[in-house]
Write an enzyme that holds these catalytic residues in place. Structure first.
Site, PDB file in Angstrom:
ATOM      1  N   VAL A   1       5.632  12.497   5.661  1.00 37.57           N
ATOM      2  CA  VAL A   1       4.341  11.430   4.705  1.00 37.57           C
ATOM      3  C   VAL A   1       3.235  11.443   5.458  1.00 37.57           C
ATOM      4  CG1 VAL A   1       6.405  10.315   3.853  1.00 37.57           C
ATOM      5  CG2 VAL A   1       5.349   9.396   6.037  1.00 37.57           C
ATOM      6  N   ARG A   2       3.093  11.687   6.794  1.00 40.66           N
ATOM      7  CA  ARG A   2       1.919  11.580   7.591  1.00 40.66           C
ATOM      8  C   ARG A   2       1.170  12.615   7.856  1.00 40.66           C
ATOM      9  NH1 ARG A   2       3.247   7.002  12.201  1.00 40.66           N
ATOM     10  NH2 ARG A   2       3.433   5.109  10.932  1.00 40.66           N
TER      11      ARG A   2
ATOM     12  N   HIS B   1       6.241  -8.266  13.529  1.00 41.29           N
ATOM     13  CA  HIS B   1       6.424  -7.048  12.963  1.00 41.29           C
ATOM     14  C   HIS B   1       5.229  -7.095  11.747  1.00 41.29           C
ATOM     15  CE1 HIS B   1       9.051  -3.574  11.269  1.00 41.29           C
ATOM     16  NE2 HIS B   1       7.661  -3.006  11.372  1.00 41.29           N
TER      17      HIS B   1
ATOM     18  N   TRP C   1      13.011  -6.088  19.176  1.00 38.61           N
ATOM     19  CA  TRP C   1      12.448  -6.809  20.085  1.00 38.61           C
ATOM     20  C   TRP C   1      12.721  -8.288  20.199  1.00 38.61           C
ATOM     21  CZ3 TRP C   1      10.588  -4.235  24.152  1.00 38.61           C
ATOM     22  CH2 TRP C   1      10.182  -2.753  23.859  1.00 38.61           C
TER      23      TRP C   1
ATOM     24  N   GLN D   1      10.062  -8.702  15.060  1.00 35.87           N
ATOM     25  CA  GLN D   1      10.401  -7.396  14.902  1.00 35.87           C
ATOM     26  C   GLN D   1      11.796  -7.136  15.438  1.00 35.87           C
ATOM     27  OE1 GLN D   1      10.971  -4.450  16.474  1.00 35.87           O
ATOM     28  NE2 GLN D   1       9.787  -2.808  15.547  1.00 35.87           N
TER      29      GLN D   1
ATOM     30  N   GLU E   1      -0.790  -3.895  14.026  1.00 38.64           N
ATOM     31  CA  GLU E   1       0.254  -4.883  14.655  1.00 38.64           C
ATOM     32  C   GLU E   1       0.075  -5.347  15.990  1.00 38.64           C
ATOM     33  OE1 GLU E   1       4.402  -4.057  13.796  1.00 38.64           O
ATOM     34  OE2 GLU E   1       4.501  -3.489  15.795  1.00 38.64           O
TER      35      GLU E   1
ATOM     36  N   ARG F   1       1.772  10.682   0.513  1.00 37.99           N
ATOM     37  CA  ARG F   1       3.359  11.099   0.062  1.00 37.99           C
ATOM     38  C   ARG F   1       3.962   9.976   0.293  1.00 37.99           C
ATOM     39  NH1 ARG F   1       3.883  17.057   3.006  1.00 37.99           N
ATOM     40  NH2 ARG F   1       2.445  18.067   1.709  1.00 37.99           N
TER      41      ARG F   1
ATOM     42  N   VAL G   1       5.435  -0.207   2.656  1.00 34.29           N
ATOM     43  CA  VAL G   1       6.055   0.321   1.471  1.00 34.29           C
ATOM     44  C   VAL G   1       7.698   0.949   1.824  1.00 34.29           C
ATOM     45  CG1 VAL G   1       4.875   2.534   1.627  1.00 34.29           C
ATOM     46  CG2 VAL G   1       5.921   1.526  -0.588  1.00 34.29           C
TER      47      VAL G   1
ATOM     48  N   PHE H   1       0.875  -1.121   0.012  1.00 30.03           N
ATOM     49  CA  PHE H   1       0.145   0.000   0.230  1.00 30.03           C
ATOM     50  C   PHE H   1       1.033   1.274   0.035  1.00 30.03           C
ATOM     51  CE2 PHE H   1      -3.177  -3.225   1.245  1.00 30.03           C
ATOM     52  CZ  PHE H   1      -4.319  -2.554   1.007  1.00 30.03           C
TER      53      PHE H   1
ATOM     54  N   TRP I   1      -0.789  -0.514  18.971  1.00 28.93           N
ATOM     55  CA  TRP I   1       0.282  -0.454  17.788  1.00 28.93           C
ATOM     56  C   TRP I   1      -0.910  -0.906  16.735  1.00 28.93           C
ATOM     57  CZ3 TRP I   1       4.162   2.353  17.408  1.00 28.93           C
ATOM     58  CH2 TRP I   1       5.053   2.644  18.791  1.00 28.93           C
TER      59      TRP I   1
ATOM     60  N   TRP J   1      14.713  -1.081   6.886  1.00 25.67           N
ATOM     61  CA  TRP J   1      13.701  -0.256   7.152  1.00 25.67           C
ATOM     62  C   TRP J   1      14.187   1.008   6.263  1.00 25.67           C
ATOM     63  CZ3 TRP J   1      11.641   0.213  12.953  1.00 25.67           C
ATOM     64  CH2 TRP J   1      11.633  -1.110  13.107  1.00 25.67           C
TER      65      TRP J   1
END
Length: 377
Positions: free
Chosen positions: A373-374, A289, A259, A256, A326, A147, A235, A143, A323, A365
């Site tokens: 972007v958010r 994750h 962790w 993850q 998740e 942005r 993404v 997805f 989260w 990552w």
């Protein structure tokens, strides 16, 4: 397929039918929970051996007498075929780990006998050869809205084209909120795109949670008939090295990176009893994750549907898990143990550094530019 052809698929060539050692029979029973198995272990075959002799009879399930339009029966047959493939490939992975273990410093098997895949615990050449003969197709959903399209999508797809399931058929299912902003990427052989426009959401948290619903809808509508295995990925990460068939399983979870060495009581599980994602202290296996999960289409459908049910239940009770999707994914895998787990090498954050047990990073990552972007999602 006539009876003679079906029979041929179930026969090994003369001189190549061998009995598996007793401990391998016990391993099959342990891995599958099935005591009556008729799968053979076949040695390496000479070039003159017919292809049908090494297909383990998986496609003998198909019968010319089945109605072509009976979709439910077709999907049941496909499930049996995939299960047969998974039994064989899992034993290959575990047997290789048993006789060539090079990773004694890490956990390579869970308490419920699911393999944890680390670099050095599998023979990709053997697995590639096996899956190539089955002519599998692997799907990958991603997805990108707002942005995220400009910041991450092109690099994600370019690196996936280079490293994801090399040598096998792949379908990239790309979900964007504006198809006109889809980057132009030239794909390699055996690769194709399917691009879908999704409704933009007001908050990024909603984008994260609604993707579970969207993936499930697409699996039901078409994906279940198009692929044998399916991965769902965030993404904002990039492939660094080959992400291959050693990762395939009935249900696949990703450790993850921050962790994987922690005690379960330290995990950031949802701890509020009011949430459907609630996991009490004293329970838990690993922290998974949500950036990567996968499996067969049937299993991924179950994962997405159950997680979305939990999200809706929380929404009804006016609570949001810590989260988001998740938290619900971790609750799902607590109750429905994954059959394969990927080590942090498959989703690493270089901000941690590079400890000795991370031998080869397959995916990393991207820099999390949340302030950029958010703010429009």
């Amino acid at each position: 397929m006539d009876e003679e052809a079906g029979s041929a698929r179930n026969k090994a060539p003369d001189g190549y039918r061998i009995r598996p050692p007793l401990f391998l029979k016990q391993l099959l029973i342990l891995l599958t929970g099935v005591r009556t198995l008729h799968l053979r272990f076949l040695p390496a075959l000479p070039p003159s051996a017919k292809r049908s002799s090494i297909e383990l009879g998986t496609f003998a399930f198909y019968s010319g007498r089945r109605e072509a339009d009976d979709e439910e029966k077709i999907m049941n047959v496909k499930g049996k075929v995939i299960l047969s493939m998974l039994v064989v490939s899992t034993v290959i992975v575990v047997f290789w780990e048993y006789i060539h273990s090079k990773r004694p410093e890490v956990v390579t098997m869970t308490d419920w006998k699911a393999p944890v895949v680390w670099e050095g615990t599998y023979n990709r050449a053997v697995l590639d050869d096996y899956y190539a003969k089955q002519k599998i197709t692997v799907g990958l959903t991603v997805f990108a809205v707002g942005r995220y399209i400009e910041h991450y999508l092109e690099e994600f797809l370019t690196s996936a084209n280079k490293h994801f399931m090399v040598g096998h058929r792949v379908i990239f299912y790309v979900m964007v909120d504006d198809v006109s902003r889809m980057p132009l990427i030239e794909l390699g052989p055996l690769r194709s795109f399917k691009v879908f426009e999704v409704k933009p959401e007001r908050r990024w948290q909603d984008v994260s949670m609604v993707r579970m619903k969207t993936i499930g809808e697409h699996i039901v509508a078409h994906i279940q008939r198009e692929v044998d295995f399916l991965f769902c990925m965030d993404v904002d990460q990039v492939f660094q090295d080959e992400f291959g068939v050693e990762t395939l399983g009935e249900s696949v979870a990703q450790l993850q990176a921050w962790w994987y060495k922690a005690d379960p009581d330290e995990f950031t599980y949802e701890r509020r009893k009011e949430s459907a994602a609630y996991i009490p202290f004293g329970e838990g296996d690993f922290y998974y994750h949500a950036a990567i999960f996968g499996g067969t289409p049937t299993q991924v459908l179950n994962i997405t549907q159950e997680c979305f049910k939990g999200i809706l239940k929380d929404k009804k009770n006016d609570i949001e898990a810590q989260w988001h999707d998740e938290s619900h994914l971790n609750k799902y895998f607590l109750l429905n143990k994954p059959t394969k787990i990927l080590s942090p090498e498959y989703c690493w954050d270089y901000h941690i550094g590079l400890p000795a047990d991370i031998k080869l990073v397959k995916m990393s990552w991207q820099t999390k530019e949340y302030n950029v972007v958010r703010n429009n999602v």
